[in-house]
Design an enzyme around this catalytic site. Structure first.
Site, short mmCIF file in Angstrom:
data_model
loop_
_atom_site.label_atom_id
_atom_site.label_comp_id
_atom_site.label_asym_id
_atom_site.label_seq_id
_atom_site.Cartn_x
_atom_site.Cartn_y
_atom_site.Cartn_z
N GLY B 53 0.82 -1.20 0.00
CA GLY B 53 0.00 0.00 0.00
C GLY B 53 0.86 1.25 0.00
N GLY B 55 1.59 5.13 1.49
CA GLY B 55 1.58 5.61 2.87
C GLY B 55 2.79 5.14 3.65
CG HIS B 56 3.66 1.61 4.12
ND1 HIS B 56 3.14 1.90 5.36
CD2 HIS B 56 2.83 0.69 3.57
CE1 HIS B 56 2.05 1.16 5.56
NE2 HIS B 56 1.83 0.43 4.49
CE LYS B 104 4.62 -3.69 3.67
NZ LYS B 104 4.48 -3.60 2.20
CG ASP B 109 0.32 -6.43 0.97
OD1 ASP B 109 0.69 -5.72 0.03
OD2 ASP B 109 -0.08 -5.97 2.05
CG HIS B 217 -1.19 -0.92 7.45
ND1 HIS B 217 -0.47 -2.03 7.76
CD2 HIS B 217 -1.03 -0.70 6.14
CE1 HIS B 217 0.10 -2.48 6.64
NE2 HIS B 217 -0.21 -1.69 5.66
#
Lengths: 330, 330
Positions: B53, B55-56, B104, B109, B217
């Site tokens: 995703g 945001g990382h 991950k 995922d 998250h």
């Protein structure tokens, strides 16, 4: 105020110790921990030295290493290093060709660096370059005019490469002063910062406000504005910068989007994207880029945009190898 | 919620575009922007692919380049990339020796990467390594156990160097699986994060609280605790980590202190200093270090500590040259 710290008194020393331990391949403490210097000095080159208050990390200690600074001094938070620290850096870093001191344009820094030059000038060839890239701080009319902010990184990188290439002291000073006239920065903050020693915030913003034109010590900017979309913020910053910088044929543009401490990489890249588009639409192609958290104001949520117009020679010096904790290429 | 963004819908695309433009020396967009890949692929080596995703950032796109990943896919915020994106990355990056996918350990995922393998497996040699270094997320008892967090960087760096050196697919998988058993991470947050699409915070903390054991998250941790001095926080993280990791003779320790997005470098170095002292006092000398903001949770103020126990061969692979946007040495 939630920060990862133990006490306000020991915060800087613990952080700098962590930095040195993490990067022991590049750097060591100088005597009595008065400065951080390169592990391996190069004999016969001009030593490039900088320093300033803590709270701006990784600047300047993260720029110590091959191709950039030879030594850096860290003061208390937002406070200049002392003349004694600066003299220690000069004594450790000078290998015979003299030292150029890169100083950000603040009264405290100027006073202490000038005093160090006066006190050590009989034993060392010394000179100084003052960086003053922050457009907004000139507007207040106080003190010595524009302050030095993120553009300092560009001056230190380019001078560092030139010094590595054997450029003598007087020429380095000329190069630095020329560069400084062609670098402009401006910052914006979404929150003020709390200074650990005083536990006071530099300024307080509401949930729908932002501060346009902030300095890196949490100096308030020229206008408190309603919080807006990134493109609106970036347009204002870039419009001010491009109106203030001379765009002459043959000069090549470097765009640097810098995080002020609390802004994550994803937002910096989004801001860079908008800034690049805005500036290129003004007819200035961006040829070099830097995006990241390099010159901070504690944990301030905010960013600054820096534009530098460089000669071919300066671009080549920017591209030259650098091996420091914060900047490393090729 | 004050973030540098225009709309929640376009945020990821604009940020990734900025990333690619800033690092065009290393990376290009794949077809239809389904993935980011190396500008120059090396024919005949196993391709290393990852994704997750948004945001990382800088993970994983910041790890694409010589010596690390060949391609990476970015999903929506905190959402896996689609099988179609992953298949595009496989098709673009596979130069004949097959692909290893680094995933991950999250249900979304795993599902999408497994589906991509199923759909493209007849045309490509494919295998997968699952990273699950987060100690705390195993305690909830839900889902597939430990999640993959900052330790993923270590797996991707070491596998990337091994792939560059010509290691075949099956051996890479073994190397990755072995590594994963010897990496442990744990995080702490001083505030929750607001997800732009939903405008909801993942959890809310009072001014004197912290969340111990958070995921990337914004998953809440195992305990809400009173905010404490850095050494107390770090001792808790390091105690949990060192109790959980096997320390066997001949293994060499890598310590990685990672910022979760809103924590400045100075605080990370301070935390590193405490973590290093704590772990070395437990008889584990730290031989390699990494400190910085590499695996984020949007703008979360917080950090994670990762400890990896590595073989001599893995240390050599860690030290091997890497040229990506986020990691670059020697």
């Amino acid at each position: 105020m939630k920060k990862f710290m133990n006490t306000a008194e020991t915060m800087v020393a613990e952080s700098v110790e962590g930095f040195v331990r993490a990067h022991e391949a590049f750097v060591v403490f100088g005597t009595e921990r008065k400065c951080i210097r390169r592990r391996d000095l190069t004999s016969g080159k001009v030593a490039l030295i900088s320093g300033g208050g803590a709270g701006h990390e990784p600047m300047h200690i993260g720029f110590v290493g091959q191709g950039m600074l030879d030594a850096a001094c860290v003061g208390h938070i937002f406070t200049s290093p002392t003349p004694s620290q600066i003299i220690a850096a000069i004594e450790e870093a000078d290998t015979g060709a003299g030292c150029l001191l890169v100083v950000k344009n603040y009264d405290g820094d100027l006073m202490n660096f000038e005093m160090a030059i006066e006190m050590a000038g009989d034993r060392h060839s010394l000179d100084m370059v003052v960086v003053s890239d922050d457009i907004e701080t000139s507007r207040t009319g106080e003190g010595r005019g524009r302050r030095g902010v993120a553009g300092t990184l560009i001056v230190e990188k380019i001078l560092g490469a030139a010094a590595e290439g054997g450029m003598p002291l007087a020429e380095l000073k000329r190069l630095g002063e020329g560069l400084n006239t062609r670098i402009r920065s401006m910052g914006v903050a979404l929150n003020g910062v709390t200074v650990p020693q005083t536990e006071r915030t530099t300024f307080t913003l509401g949930p729908d406000e932002m501060e346009m034109g902030v300095g890196i010590h949490g100096e308030p900017g020229h206008a408190r504005q309603p919080f807006a979309a990134a493109d609106t913020i970036i347009a204002h910053l870039c419009e001010t910068i491009t109106s203030d910088i001379a765009v002459t044929p043959g000069m090549r543009a470097l765009l640097f989007v810098n995080g002020l401490g609390g802004t994550p990489p994803a937002e910096l890249y989004l801001a860079y994207n908008g800034a690049r588009r805005f500036i290129e639409e003004r007819g200035i192609p961006i040829e070099r880029s830097l995006v990241g958290t390099y010159v901070t104001s504690l944990d301030m949520q905010g960013l600054s945009v820096t534009l530098a117009m460089l000669t071919d020679e300066e671009i080549a010096l920017w591209d030259a190898p650098v091996a420091t904790a914060a900047l490393r290429w090729p």
